[in-house]
Design a protein around this motif. Sequence first.
Motif, mmCIF file in Angstrom:
data_model
loop_
_atom_site.group_PDB
_atom_site.id
_atom_site.type_symbol
_atom_site.label_atom_id
_atom_site.label_comp_id
_atom_site.label_asym_id
_atom_site.label_seq_id
_atom_site.Cartn_x
_atom_site.Cartn_y
_atom_site.Cartn_z
ATOM 1 N N LEU A 20 70.381 20.949 48.161
ATOM 2 C CA LEU A 20 70.981 21.782 49.191
ATOM 3 C C LEU A 20 70.754 21.104 50.531
ATOM 4 C CD1 LEU A 20 72.259 24.604 49.929
ATOM 5 C CD2 LEU A 20 69.904 25.397 50.276
ATOM 6 N N SER A 21 71.803 21.009 51.360
ATOM 7 C CA SER A 21 71.649 20.342 52.648
ATOM 8 C C SER A 21 72.442 21.048 53.739
ATOM 9 C CB SER A 21 72.094 18.878 52.564
ATOM 10 O OG SER A 21 73.508 18.796 52.503
ATOM 11 N N THR A 63 77.545 10.468 51.804
ATOM 12 C CA THR A 63 77.100 11.373 50.751
ATOM 13 C C THR A 63 78.180 12.391 50.398
ATOM 14 O OG1 THR A 63 76.179 13.007 52.274
ATOM 15 C CG2 THR A 63 74.726 11.201 51.613
ATOM 16 N N ALA A 64 78.109 12.905 49.194
ATOM 17 C CA ALA A 64 79.070 13.927 48.770
ATOM 18 C C ALA A 64 78.903 15.195 49.608
ATOM 19 C CB ALA A 64 78.875 14.238 47.286
ATOM 20 N N MET A 65 77.664 15.636 49.806
ATOM 21 C CA MET A 65 77.435 16.839 50.606
ATOM 22 C C MET A 65 77.855 16.620 52.051
ATOM 23 S SD MET A 65 73.897 18.574 49.198
ATOM 24 C CE MET A 65 72.873 17.099 49.338
ATOM 25 N N ALA A 78 78.376 15.195 42.809
ATOM 26 C CA ALA A 78 79.490 16.118 43.058
ATOM 27 C C ALA A 78 78.950 17.227 43.938
ATOM 28 C CB ALA A 78 80.024 16.683 41.750
ATOM 29 N N ALA A 79 79.700 17.579 44.997
ATOM 30 C CA ALA A 79 79.221 18.581 45.960
ATOM 31 C C ALA A 79 80.278 19.636 46.227
ATOM 32 C CB ALA A 79 78.825 17.900 47.274
ATOM 33 N N ALA A 80 79.814 20.851 46.513
ATOM 34 C CA ALA A 80 80.698 21.970 46.831
ATOM 35 C C ALA A 80 80.198 22.663 48.101
ATOM 36 C CB ALA A 80 80.749 22.954 45.659
ATOM 37 N N PRO A 81 81.093 23.380 48.797
ATOM 38 C CA PRO A 81 80.736 23.970 50.089
ATOM 39 C C PRO A 81 80.074 25.338 49.980
ATOM 40 C CG PRO A 81 83.039 24.371 49.639
ATOM 41 C CD PRO A 81 82.520 23.568 48.478
ATOM 42 N N MET A 141 76.036 22.018 48.539
ATOM 43 C CA MET A 141 75.190 21.922 47.348
ATOM 44 C C MET A 141 75.723 20.800 46.470
ATOM 45 S SD MET A 141 74.675 24.979 44.570
ATOM 46 C CE MET A 141 73.734 24.771 43.056
ATOM 47 N N SER A 142 74.833 20.032 45.859
ATOM 48 C CA SER A 142 75.302 18.924 45.023
ATOM 49 C C SER A 142 74.461 18.788 43.762
ATOM 50 C CB SER A 142 75.262 17.604 45.792
ATOM 51 O OG SER A 142 73.932 17.134 45.928
#
Length: 258
Positions: A107-108, A142-144, A206-209, A221-222
């Motif tokens: 989490l970022s 980065t993905a995030m 893989a990251a999502a918002p 989050m990734s």
Amino acid sequence: MNLEKKNPTVKSADRVLDIFELFAEVMELNLNEISRRLDLPTSSVFKILQNLISRGYLEKDESRKTFRLGYKVFEIGAKYVQNTNLTTEFGQIAQHIVNEINEAVYLSIRNDNKILYIAEKQSTQLVRLVSHLGMQLPLHSTAMGKMILSGLNDKEIADLYPESQLGVLTEQTIDSLENLMAHIKEIRQENIAYSRGEAIQGIQCAAAPIYNSEKKIVAAMSISIPSTRWNEQIWSRMKELVIEGAYKLSLINYYQQS
């Protein structure tokens, strides 16, 4: 009680807090600007700045002779955020993901042109990444970070990267604003972001918002996996799980703020 002996200490503390509050409003300032805005002698401000730099609470850009908030502020912030409901809920959701596919979950949040890792759940695999907690990496690598960038408008992104060439961490890192914008366009359409060895060689993410109540992306989050364990089946499941997990966190964030 001798109040006169205590006043200097109180004044010094007030001045430090005034400086922090000033940087909360303006990201970067030089010595004269700080002195003028706070109506303090430059000699006094200089001594305080040097102490804050030595402790990591401020950083100095030697080329421009300007100051900005340092890593220590964000490190403390990250530790504090760990105790909030969002990171608590992240821990539960991330544990479910680790239980299912046994890969690391992160989490970022955004810190200027970097992401700051504020929570994680590591896998139990023998080969796994070292802890990322408190680490900062360039958004574009980065993905995030790319997911968070996708929530900004094109001008805001361009303002973050005044140089057309971007810094690279690996051979796969996006190295130009033009290429970055092409990636951002795809992310906005698909609502998922990828990193294929762009930040760390041999690691795919893989990251999502995660949205707030105003439907703005406030975190990401990734799920990360070493290329040696990658296959189409687990990659497909990773994407499903990260989208599902980020959606749950967005709902929690929404109702906490409503």
